[in-house]
Design a protein around this motif. Sequence first.
Motif, PDB file in Angstrom:
ATOM      1  N   PRO A   1       0.834  -1.203   0.000  1.00 43.81           N
ATOM      2  CA  PRO A   1       0.000   0.000   0.000  1.00 43.81           C
ATOM      3  C   PRO A   1       0.870   1.256   0.000  1.00 43.81           C
ATOM      4  O   PRO A   1       1.760   1.400   0.824  1.00 43.81           O
ATOM      5  CB  PRO A   1      -0.797  -0.123   1.305  1.00 43.81           C
ATOM      6  N   SER A   2       0.603   2.126  -0.972  1.00 48.94           N
ATOM      7  CA  SER A   2       1.401   3.344  -1.071  1.00 48.94           C
ATOM      8  C   SER A   2       0.643   4.521  -0.465  1.00 48.94           C
ATOM      9  O   SER A   2      -0.579   4.482  -0.291  1.00 48.94           O
ATOM     10  CB  SER A   2       1.702   3.646  -2.545  1.00 48.94           C
ATOM     11  N   ALA A   3       1.410   5.537  -0.106  1.00 47.91           N
ATOM     12  CA  ALA A   3       0.786   6.730   0.461  1.00 47.91           C
ATOM     13  C   ALA A   3      -0.116   7.381  -0.585  1.00 47.91           C
ATOM     14  O   ALA A   3       0.209   7.429  -1.767  1.00 47.91           O
ATOM     15  CB  ALA A   3       1.868   7.703   0.897  1.00 47.91           C
ATOM     16  N   GLU A   4      -1.281   7.848  -0.142  1.00 46.12           N
ATOM     17  CA  GLU A   4      -2.208   8.475  -1.080  1.00 46.12           C
ATOM     18  C   GLU A   4      -1.647   9.796  -1.567  1.00 46.12           C
ATOM     19  O   GLU A   4      -0.963  10.514  -0.843  1.00 46.12           O
ATOM     20  CB  GLU A   4      -3.551   8.698  -0.398  1.00 46.12           C
ATOM     21  N   THR A   5      -1.921  10.088  -2.829  1.00 43.05           N
ATOM     22  CA  THR A   5      -1.512  11.387  -3.369  1.00 43.05           C
ATOM     23  C   THR A   5      -2.427  12.457  -2.803  1.00 43.05           C
ATOM     24  O   THR A   5      -3.543  12.187  -2.354  1.00 43.05           O
ATOM     25  CB  THR A   5      -1.625  11.380  -4.901  1.00 43.05           C
ATOM     26  N   LEU A   6      -1.973  13.700  -2.867  1.00 45.34           N
ATOM     27  CA  LEU A   6      -2.797  14.801  -2.366  1.00 45.34           C
ATOM     28  C   LEU A   6      -4.104  14.882  -3.145  1.00 45.34           C
ATOM     29  O   LEU A   6      -5.174  15.116  -2.575  1.00 45.34           O
ATOM     30  CB  LEU A   6      -2.024  16.119  -2.481  1.00 45.34           C
ATOM     31  N   HIS A   7      -4.046  14.672  -4.485  1.00 44.73           N
ATOM     32  CA  HIS A   7      -5.275  14.827  -5.274  1.00 44.73           C
ATOM     33  C   HIS A   7      -6.258  13.675  -5.075  1.00 44.73           C
ATOM     34  O   HIS A   7      -7.405  13.772  -5.497  1.00 44.73           O
ATOM     35  CB  HIS A   7      -4.949  15.011  -6.763  1.00 44.73           C
TER      36      HIS A   7
ATOM     37  N   ASN B   1      -3.340  29.747  -9.519  1.00 42.44           N
ATOM     38  CA  ASN B   1      -3.785  28.902 -10.644  1.00 42.44           C
ATOM     39  C   ASN B   1      -2.609  28.328 -11.426  1.00 42.44           C
ATOM     40  O   ASN B   1      -2.688  27.210 -11.944  1.00 42.44           O
ATOM     41  CB  ASN B   1      -4.666  29.717 -11.592  1.00 42.44           C
ATOM     42  N   ALA B   2      -1.529  29.079 -11.534  1.00 45.14           N
ATOM     43  CA  ALA B   2      -0.365  28.577 -12.269  1.00 45.14           C
ATOM     44  C   ALA B   2       0.187  27.317 -11.600  1.00 45.14           C
ATOM     45  O   ALA B   2       0.524  26.333 -12.280  1.00 45.14           O
ATOM     46  CB  ALA B   2       0.714  29.656 -12.344  1.00 45.14           C
ATOM     47  N   GLU B   3       0.252  27.327 -10.272  1.00 52.49           N
ATOM     48  CA  GLU B   3       0.754  26.152  -9.547  1.00 52.49           C
ATOM     49  C   GLU B   3      -0.231  24.985  -9.656  1.00 52.49           C
ATOM     50  O   GLU B   3       0.181  23.824  -9.723  1.00 52.49           O
ATOM     51  CB  GLU B   3       1.014  26.513  -8.085  1.00 52.49           C
ATOM     52  N   LEU B   4      -1.533  25.307  -9.685  1.00 48.97           N
ATOM     53  CA  LEU B   4      -2.522  24.247  -9.872  1.00 48.97           C
ATOM     54  C   LEU B   4      -2.329  23.580 -11.233  1.00 48.97           C
ATOM     55  O   LEU B   4      -2.405  22.349 -11.364  1.00 48.97           O
ATOM     56  CB  LEU B   4      -3.940  24.827  -9.786  1.00 48.97           C
ATOM     57  N   THR B   5      -2.069  24.398 -12.246  1.00 50.41           N
ATOM     58  CA  THR B   5      -1.876  23.863 -13.601  1.00 50.41           C
ATOM     59  C   THR B   5      -0.639  22.976 -13.668  1.00 50.41           C
ATOM     60  O   THR B   5      -0.675  21.871 -14.238  1.00 50.41           O
ATOM     61  CB  THR B   5      -1.749  25.017 -14.605  1.00 50.41           C
ATOM     62  N   VAL B   6       0.439  23.437 -13.083  1.00 47.05           N
ATOM     63  CA  VAL B   6       1.676  22.651 -13.072  1.00 47.05           C
ATOM     64  C   VAL B   6       1.456  21.335 -12.328  1.00 47.05           C
ATOM     65  O   VAL B   6       1.912  20.272 -12.767  1.00 47.05           O
ATOM     66  CB  VAL B   6       2.820  23.461 -12.422  1.00 47.05           C
TER      67      VAL B   6
ATOM     68  N   ARG C   1       2.076  17.698 -13.956  1.00 43.97           N
ATOM     69  CA  ARG C   1       3.099  16.814 -13.396  1.00 43.97           C
ATOM     70  C   ARG C   1       2.515  15.479 -12.930  1.00 43.97           C
ATOM     71  O   ARG C   1       3.177  14.448 -12.977  1.00 43.97           O
ATOM     72  CB  ARG C   1       3.808  17.506 -12.230  1.00 43.97           C
ATOM     73  N   ASN C   2       1.266  15.509 -12.503  1.00 42.13           N
ATOM     74  CA  ASN C   2       0.629  14.282 -12.024  1.00 42.13           C
ATOM     75  C   ASN C   2      -0.211  13.602 -13.098  1.00 42.13           C
ATOM     76  O   ASN C   2      -0.988  12.688 -12.795  1.00 42.13           O
ATOM     77  CB  ASN C   2      -0.230  14.596 -10.794  1.00 42.13           C
ATOM     78  N   GLU C   3      -0.045  14.087 -14.347  1.00 41.14           N
ATOM     79  CA  GLU C   3      -0.715  13.471 -15.512  1.00 41.14           C
ATOM     80  C   GLU C   3      -2.225  13.397 -15.329  1.00 41.14           C
ATOM     81  O   GLU C   3      -2.859  12.407 -15.696  1.00 41.14           O
ATOM     82  CB  GLU C   3      -0.130  12.084 -15.788  1.00 41.14           C
ATOM     83  N   LEU C   4      -2.780  14.462 -14.761  1.00 39.35           N
ATOM     84  CA  LEU C   4      -4.236  14.530 -14.599  1.00 39.35           C
ATOM     85  C   LEU C   4      -4.895  15.113 -15.837  1.00 39.35           C
ATOM     86  O   LEU C   4      -6.109  14.967 -16.024  1.00 39.35           O
ATOM     87  CB  LEU C   4      -4.590  15.378 -13.367  1.00 39.35           C
ATOM     88  N   VAL C   5      -4.127  15.800 -16.670  1.00 34.74           N
ATOM     89  CA  VAL C   5      -4.657  16.370 -17.909  1.00 34.74           C
ATOM     90  C   VAL C   5      -3.785  15.921 -19.075  1.00 34.74           C
ATOM     91  O   VAL C   5      -2.669  15.472 -18.899  1.00 34.74           O
ATOM     92  CB  VAL C   5      -4.681  17.914 -17.858  1.00 34.74           C
TER      93      VAL C   5
END
Length: 209
Positions: free
Chosen positions: A140-146, A196-201, A205-209
């Motif tokens: 079991p891995s630690a959950e990501t923030l998202h 918003n810029a940090e949200l986009t990055v 980085r987490n391949e959500l988009v």
Amino acid sequence: MIKVVLCDDHAMVRRGIRDTLSEAVDIQVVGESGSYSEVREVLRSAACDVLILDLNLPGRGGLEVLSSLRESGSAVRVLIVSMFAEDQYAIRCLRAGAHGYLNKAGDPAELIAAVRTIAQGRKYVTAAVSDMLVNNLAEPSAETLHSTLSERELQTLLKIASGKKLSEIAEELMLSPKTVSVYRARLLEKLKLNNNAELTVYAIRNELV
């Protein structure tokens, strides 16, 4: 005969899925829709065994369609077919009540196998998702923030990352701008970011988009 309804806002994608399924003599596409409101109407009027559902819909997204079906006690089984990466969304969708998950970049032959498997009352995952599930059980891995985001918060993150303004997001999600601002504030807090810029990055980085 397995009766299938398609829900994807891109007509060309629906055409591709329909053409692929037409190769199977035991599968029939009985309806198509391009949004949350349309799929509700189609499901009221057409008998359906399997709903093939996109995640990224205008207005209410695929995860909200899943939630609505689950709350209504619908017997329709749901196969998610999405452009989003399996490692980020497959397990989330299965937990939300989906019966299978395929990436749009995958082999079309898997689509027919997935529909048949799901119609038989079983779940369908690709070998990659199966490996992820096994690995999660073993280590079991630690959950990501998202992973802690609600569906609305995740939708808001994806729309901010795609460059939309809060007023545009509010219109698409059929919410007030004030409510969307609340979701944005929660995003910043949960993801420990500042703008918003940090949200986009973060989303990229987490391949959500």
